[in-house]
Each structure stands twice: as structure tokens, then as C-alpha cells.
Scaffold this active site. Structure first.
Site, short mmCIF file in Angstrom:
data_model
loop_
_atom_site.label_atom_id
_atom_site.label_comp_id
_atom_site.label_asym_id
_atom_site.label_seq_id
_atom_site.Cartn_x
_atom_site.Cartn_y
_atom_site.Cartn_z
N ASN A 92 6.99 11.82 2.66
CA ASN A 92 5.90 11.41 1.79
C ASN A 92 5.34 12.67 1.12
OD1 ASN A 92 3.95 12.62 3.54
ND2 ASN A 92 3.88 10.74 4.76
N LEU A 93 4.40 12.50 0.21
CA LEU A 93 3.95 13.64 -0.59
C LEU A 93 3.31 14.72 0.28
CD1 LEU A 93 3.66 14.88 -3.38
CD2 LEU A 93 1.47 13.67 -3.63
N SER A 94 2.51 14.33 1.26
CA SER A 94 1.86 15.34 2.11
C SER A 94 2.89 16.10 2.94
CB SER A 94 0.81 14.69 3.00
OG SER A 94 1.40 13.76 3.89
N GLU A 95 3.92 15.40 3.43
CA GLU A 95 4.98 16.06 4.19
C GLU A 95 5.77 17.01 3.28
OE1 GLU A 95 5.80 12.41 7.37
OE2 GLU A 95 6.91 12.53 5.48
N ASP A 118 8.61 3.52 7.30
CA ASP A 118 9.69 2.86 8.04
C ASP A 118 10.36 1.79 7.19
OD1 ASP A 118 8.95 4.40 10.20
OD2 ASP A 118 7.71 2.84 11.10
#
Length: 477
Positions: free
Chosen positions: A195-198, A264
Site C-alpha cells: 500500500n502507499l504507506s508501505e 488480502d
């Protein structure tokens, strides 16, 4: 538009990763504890759902694909609950039991559609021998079309690099939902889905879409990835591949209630679509649509084929339109958890006219969701005679499902919908005409459940029978 879903039934996918059990305790709150300034929840409902890598496998199985799940568990009640829940939804489990560790469990307490607290029971599986996991992967490679490595940083993927090499050597694509900021661990993967934060935790803050593309392409080159999919919440998702233009897909979510498990769902749909023989671009299209559905549900959830088909037709939600009885029950349960009022009505609706449309619009105004139960062709014939219905069931349901006022359409075979209503138990049961409430099929069951029953008037001068008579007269004339 006409949507052709992938042939999920011929797709085989293995999921390896951190499995966990999600527990949910629901109940009302009406006072503050005298022991501490916290609300007192009177628990009246307890649910257990597979989470983490297990939720990925459930998402794959819910599409009709062949899902196999490998992970580490303890030897405890949580492991047994996981195995039973997954077997019930056709996920084939092959867990490695570790007697010295508990099964990872997350307990959430919810009241009034709000999560009050989460309690985690875990020790992690770092240091556990990975060889049994490798053996299970090797045994399955000849019969699967994709391998998903679901990383929640709990230890099951400590040997992720060896797992990637096993799959790539066999020509099986490897999809990874990463948790670690050390992307070196994932070198050589077919697809990463941060995701964007990761993603930004690895490459730094990105102020523009161009920066996402530039830094993403560098990641692909640095770690020998085949592709990178960055999921960007309300901004949709971006697919990056060497030698190809970036593919940016806007979100399809209409209402966001809970993002738990959305990642998921994305990787599960991606894997099932690829294993069915579709392209990566097509897989991302379906995954984006599925994400728009699942964030409209409370808690870790899955997406059914009919929900996915409705979503890619532009109706992403809890599954609008024509449904089976079982799919309807799931949609109603999700609506209730959001505190929505469910209204239900029924009829033949053979030749839809202005009276029907007005009646259904008025019924919809009485709640948040409207269910229309429709007599089957055989049921209609018994009720109206051999000349009816004029329009077959499928056409009647499609027309009803296209109305703005109608959320869900379901059919029933019996002369009355009493059994169906007893299974759904709407908050409000409505019927048009000159009935008395106690004469309406299902009224006793609805009242017994604390619901309401209401009779609405039809618009004067509108009648299917009169329309049929006029058509017959015009033919004679």
C-alpha cells in the site's frame, strides 16, 4: 456492459504466510464502568473469522478457485477454529503445528459500529524451522497457477527468498503483499503489492504521481521484480511494469466502512485471476473492483463472483442487483452491522408500470435498503394462471434490479415468500394493496423478531391485468 469474469473454477492458488484468527465481540454500550472511565459492553454476539494469510485464501476460495493454505499455528483452540472455518469455505489447509507457540489471535470489541479496542495474542514464529513449509510448496508447484506469500511480519516467511526461488524455478508466478521495509527479501518476485504507506516507508514521501512512478520503477530494477502494484486507498491503484506505461486505476469504492483485510482481497483476486489465465492488467482491473466492494463491509471480508460482477458493472457495494438467497443473507448481515434499516416487499412484477415504480420508491424511503422478492415463473403460473407470466423471471429481475429504489432482488419458488421472509427477517415488511397486515405472508415472523409490517397503497389506474387486456384489445382491433 457485458462482463466476463475469469474462469476461477480452473484456477489453483497456494497461499503461504502468517495465518491468524480474528475474533469479534459485539454488543451495546449504555454506561461507563465504575472501575475506570471506559464503556461497558454487554457482549451478545461473538464471531470468529480467518485473518491474515487465511483471509487471502478465503478470498480466493470465495471466487470459486481452488485455494490451498500453508502456515504456522499452535496446537490450540484457535488453530482448530481456523481449520474448521476454512474447511467450511472450501480452503484446503496444510498447517505446520508448532507446540511451543500459540496461534496468532486478534480480538476486537465493537459497539455501535465502532471498534473500541483490539487485543493481540501472539509470540511470533521467528526461528521456527522453515523446511516443512518448503516441502509443502514443492509438492504443490506442479498443480498451481500462482503462489501468494502473505507477509504480516510474524515469522512464517523468514525464508521468503528460498520460497521465491522454488516457485520461479518451476515457472509459477509469485505474488507478495510485503510488510518488511527490506525489499531485498523479496528480490525476484513476480509482483509486489504494497500500500502507499508501505511503499513510501521504502522510497520516501511521494508528493506526486510522477514520483510514485519514478521511484517504483527504480524499485523494480533494483530488486529484479516483474511488476509493482501500489494500492493508494482513495486514489485507487497504480500498476508499474518495465517497458510499459504506468496503469493508474481510480478507486471504485462508494462507501468506506472498514479497510481491514482489503489488501488480502486485492492480492487474492490478483492471484486467482492470473491462475485462471488472464493478463496482469486484467487481474488488476478485477482486484480494484473487488477492493471497492470489500471496504464497504465491516471486518475482514471476501467478495463473491456476483458481487465482483456487479462491481465491474459500476455498482460496487455490498452486492447490488440480482442475488441468490445465500448471497442476500450475507448482504443483509453486512447492512445490519452498519446499522442500516432493511425493508422487504414481494410480488410478481410481470409488466413493470408506473404504479410499481411509485410503490417501490415509497417503500425504499422507509429504510436504507430495499429487497424485492419475486415469484418464480412456476409460482406465478400457479397464482395468476397458465397465461402468466408474460415476462420470464430473469427479465423481471433484471428490470427490477435496474431501478434506483431497489437494492437487492431475489426469487422464490413457493406460492408465498413466507419461508424466505422468515430467513431474512427484515426490519420492515411492506405490501401493496388492500391487505390487512396480519394477512401478509411472513408478518408473524417479522413481528416476532421485533420488526414492523406496513400496507402501502398502489397508484390508482395502474394494473398489469389492465395493460394485458388493452394489448389484447389493440391486437383484435
Amino acid at each position: 456492459m457485458k462482463v466476463t469474469l475469469p474462469e476461477f473454477e480452473r484456477a489453483g492458488v497456494m497461499v503461504v504466510g502468517d495465518v491468524m484468527l480474528d475474533r469479534y465481540w459485539y454488543g451495546p454500550t449504555s454506561r461507563i464502568s465504575p472501575e475506570a472511565p471506559v464503556p461497558v459492553v454487554k457482549v451478545n454476539t461473538i464471531e470468529e473469522r480467518p485473518g491474515g494469510a487465511a483471509n487471502v485464501a478465503m478470498n480466493i476460495a470465495s471466487l470459486g478457485a481452488n485455494a490451498r493454505l500453508v502456515g504456522l499455528t499452535g496446537i490450540d483452540d484457535a488453530a482448530r477454529a481456523l481449520s474448521k472455518s476454512l474447511a467450511d469455505v472450501n480452503v484446503k489447509c496444510d498447517f505446520v503445528s508448532v507446540p511451543t507457540h500459540p496461534t496468532i489471535t486478534k480480538l476486537r470489541v465493537l459497539s455501535r459500529n465502532q471498534q473500541l479496542i483490539r487485543l493481540d495474542f501472539e509470540e511470533g514464529f521467528e526461528g521456527v524451522d522453515p523446511q516443512p513449509l518448503h516441502e509443502r510448496i514443492n509438492q504443490a508447484l506442479s498443480s498451481i497457477g500462482a503462489l501468494v506469500l502473505s507477509d504480516y511480519a510474524k515469522g512464517a516467511l523468514a525464508s521468503v527468498q528460498q520460497m521465491i526461488q522454488l516457485a520461479r524455478k518451476a515457472g509459477v508466478p509469485v505474488l507478495i503483499d510485503p510488510k518488511s521495509t527490506d525489499f531485498e527479501r523479496y528480490r525476484g518476485a513476480t509482483l509486489l503489492t504494497p500500500n502507499l504507506s508501505e511503499f513510501e516507508a521504502v522510497v520516501g514521501k511521494c508528493k506526486t504521481e510522477e514520483e510514485i512512478v519514478e521511484r517504483g520503477m527504480k524499485l523494480i530494477a533494483d530488486y529484479e521484480l516483474s511488476a509493482l502494484l501500489v494500492t493508494r486507498s482513495e486514489q485507487g491503484m497504480s500498476l508499474l511494469q518495465p517497458g510499459k506505461a504506468p496503469l493508474h486505476m481510480p478507486t471504485q469504492a462508494q462507501e468506506v466502512y472498514d479497510v481491514t483485510g482489503a489488501g488480502d482481497t486485492v492480492i487474492g483476486v490478483l492471484a486467482a485471476t492470473l491462475a485462471a489465465g488472464n493478463s496482469l492488467e486484467e487481474a488488476c482491473f478485477f482486484a480494484n473492483a473487488a477492493a471497492g466492494v470489500v471496504v464497504g463491509k465491516l471486518g475482514t471480508s471476501t467478495v463473491s463472483p456476483i458481487e465482483l460482477e456487479n462491481a465491474v458493472r459500476g455498482r460496487a457495494d455490498t452486492g447490488f442487483g440480482v442475488m441468490t438467497e445465500e448471497e442476500l443473507k450475507l448482504a443483509v448481515a453486512a447492512a445490519r452491522k452498519r446499522g442500516e434499516k432493511v425493508v422487504m416487499t414481494n410480488g410478481v412484477f410481470d409488466i413493470l408500470h408506473a404504479g410499481h415504480v411509485s410503490y417501490l420508491a415509497n417503500a425504499r424511503k422507509l429504510g436504507d435498503r430495499l429487497i424485492v422478492a419475486v415469484n418464480s415463473d412456476a409460482s406465478t403460473k400457479r397464482l395468476k394462471g397458465d397465461s402468466r407470466p408474460v415476462n420470464p423471471l430473469e427479465q423481471r429481475m433484471i428490470v427490477l434490479g435496474a431501478l434506483e429504489a431497489v437494492d437487492w432482488v431475489v426469487s422464490f419458488e413457493e406460492d408465498t415468500p413466507q419461508r424466505l421472509i422468515a430467513g431474512i427477517l427484515p426490519d420492515l415488511l411492506v405490501k401493496g394493496g388492500d391487505y390487512k397486515p396480519e394477512e401478509i405472508a411472513g408478518s408473524k415472523e417479522v413481528w416476532a423478531n421485533g420488526g414492523e409490517v406496513l400496507v402501502l397503497n398502489f397508484e390508482d389506474g395502474c394494473s398489469t391485468t389492465n395493460i394485458i387486456k388493452k394489448i389484447q384489445q389493440d391486437k383484435k382491433g
